[in-house]
Design an enzyme around this catalytic site. Sequence first.
Site, mmCIF file in Angstrom:
data_model
loop_
_atom_site.group_PDB
_atom_site.id
_atom_site.type_symbol
_atom_site.label_atom_id
_atom_site.label_comp_id
_atom_site.label_asym_id
_atom_site.label_seq_id
_atom_site.Cartn_x
_atom_site.Cartn_y
_atom_site.Cartn_z
ATOM 1 C CE LYS A 126 -4.394 -1.762 1.387
ATOM 2 N NZ LYS A 126 -5.598 -1.675 2.165
ATOM 3 C CE LYS A 180 -13.693 -2.315 0.558
ATOM 4 N NZ LYS A 180 -12.540 -2.496 1.468
ATOM 5 C CE LYS A 215 -6.432 -7.352 -1.492
ATOM 6 N NZ LYS A 215 -6.961 -7.051 -0.164
HETATM 7 N N1 AQP Z 1 -9.604 -10.156 -3.202
HETATM 8 C C1 AQP Z 1 -10.026 -10.683 -2.061
HETATM 9 N N2 AQP Z 1 -10.277 -12.006 -1.973
HETATM 10 C C2 AQP Z 1 -10.728 -12.559 -0.803
HETATM 11 N N3 AQP Z 1 -10.948 -11.832 0.319
HETATM 12 C C3 AQP Z 1 -10.703 -10.510 0.268
HETATM 13 N N4 AQP Z 1 -10.832 -9.524 1.180
HETATM 14 C C4 AQP Z 1 -10.463 -8.340 0.617
HETATM 15 N N5 AQP Z 1 -10.089 -8.520 -0.654
HETATM 16 C C5 AQP Z 1 -10.236 -9.859 -0.909
HETATM 17 C C6 AQP Z 1 -11.290 -9.748 2.531
HETATM 18 O O1 AQP Z 1 -12.346 -8.841 2.781
HETATM 19 C C7 AQP Z 1 -12.307 -8.461 4.158
HETATM 20 C C8 AQP Z 1 -12.381 -6.986 4.261
HETATM 21 O O2 AQP Z 1 -11.292 -6.373 3.610
HETATM 22 P P1 AQP Z 1 -10.996 -4.848 3.882
HETATM 23 O O3 AQP Z 1 -11.976 -3.998 3.225
HETATM 24 O O4 AQP Z 1 -10.882 -4.611 5.320
HETATM 25 O O5 AQP Z 1 -9.559 -4.568 3.366
HETATM 26 P P2 AQP Z 1 -8.698 -5.018 2.201
HETATM 27 O O6 AQP Z 1 -8.296 -6.444 2.398
HETATM 28 O O7 AQP Z 1 -7.600 -4.045 2.151
HETATM 29 O O8 AQP Z 1 -9.675 -4.912 0.947
HETATM 30 P P3 AQP Z 1 -9.410 -4.135 -0.363
HETATM 31 O O9 AQP Z 1 -10.528 -4.346 -1.280
HETATM 32 O O10 AQP Z 1 -8.046 -4.488 -0.898
HETATM 33 O O11 AQP Z 1 -9.504 -2.648 0.098
HETATM 34 P P4 AQP Z 1 -8.556 -1.461 -0.206
HETATM 35 O O12 AQP Z 1 -8.369 -1.485 -1.681
HETATM 36 O O13 AQP Z 1 -9.310 -0.270 0.285
HETATM 37 O O14 AQP Z 1 -7.320 -1.729 0.544
HETATM 38 C C9 AQP Z 1 -11.034 -9.051 4.757
HETATM 39 O O15 AQP Z 1 -11.373 -10.221 5.484
HETATM 40 C C10 AQP Z 1 -10.219 -9.396 3.560
HETATM 41 O O16 AQP Z 1 -9.379 -10.502 3.810
#
Ligand code: AQP
Length: 335
Positions: A111, A197, A194
């Site tokens: 990040k 968002k 991955k």
């Molecule tokens: N691609 C994924 N596959 C499976 N599980 C996922 N999770 C996130 N992306 C995937 C799971 O969703 C839960 C919440 O995630 P989060 O919103 O707290 O944070 P993150 O993992 O950082 O998700 P993003 O989409 O990648 O958000 P941004 O882009 O804002 O950083 C967690 O249980 C995570 O494992």
Amino acid sequence: MRRIFSGIQPTGNLHLGNYLGAIQNWVKLQDDFECIYCVVDLHAITVPQDPVELTKSTREVAASVLAAGINPETSILFNQSQVPQHAELAWIFNCVARLGWLNRMTQFKEKAGKNRENATVGLYAYPTLMAADILAYKATHVPVGDDQKQHLELTRDIAQAFNAMYGEEFFPLPEPQILGKATRVMSLRDGNAKMSKSDPSEYSRITMTDDADAIMTKIKKAKTDPEPLPSEADGLEGRPEARNLVSIYAALAECSVDDVLAEYGGQGFGVFKPALAEVAIAKLAPITDQMNVYMQDPQQIDAILKDGAERAHAIAQPIMGDIRRLTGFLGASLG
Ligand code: AQP
């Protein structure tokens, strides 16, 4: 006692990875555990957020979770910043965790990217706040996607170090629950990245607000290779995009990868992609419709989050009182 804690960031529309990696499992776990689910707005501000958008996303994420089937009467659903014990315990854990431990965290490296010097201290300390989220409730089980496994290991290290420092088995060592067929859903544009968002390409993810046309278009545009699907799972080796789409199908249809390949092995993506889109639409459309119903009544969402926060606070406050005593802090907290 078996207690679940899990969180999700209000950093934009939830996507299929969040649904399959986390929320679908959250719903199932409600039958067997005491469940505490949190919209982690303190985590969201580790990267810059527009305040108006943050409020909107907090309600949207809560609406998605409710629409997916979280029952706010049996489970606790709230937004993190309403319960001050999260931030208070995170500070104590900042004074337990070691720089060397945090330096190993791959999510920070991803990040922060090349501009590491400009990343916030909060982004760096994200895992100590996550440890506080879980341990403020002495949660025993944490359902997460595969990407959060390393942070969970750090949470266990922090719990162990705290217990050793204060000479008591105070915190349980929480178990990660990495469940389902799609524990790491990949981007539709790149089978090695991955689904996230924060990916700049809308076409990289299916969101919970996409309608049937958008889902069909995104899946049809998904990157693939020219080969037909194999008949055996071994044939997906070295084909990350094909593997991702097949895994998504299996997770949505709640069947095995072998079942999917038994049906579609030998077929091209021209046949498989529309079939996958149909499965995704059938699963997501009712959730999206229900989410829109919730979004028309923001006061109801706010009331659910407030009620959840009060119930979460009632659990965390006495635990925090014990932590304060162990730490040697004089007096009671006003929070
Ligand atoms: N691609 C994924 N596959 C499976 N599980 C996922 N999770 C996130 N992306 C995937 C799971 O969703 C839960 C919440 O995630 P989060 O919103 O707290 O944070 P993150 O993992 O950082 O998700 P993003 O989409 O990648 O958000 P941004 O882009 O804002 O950083 C967690 O249980 C995570 O494992």
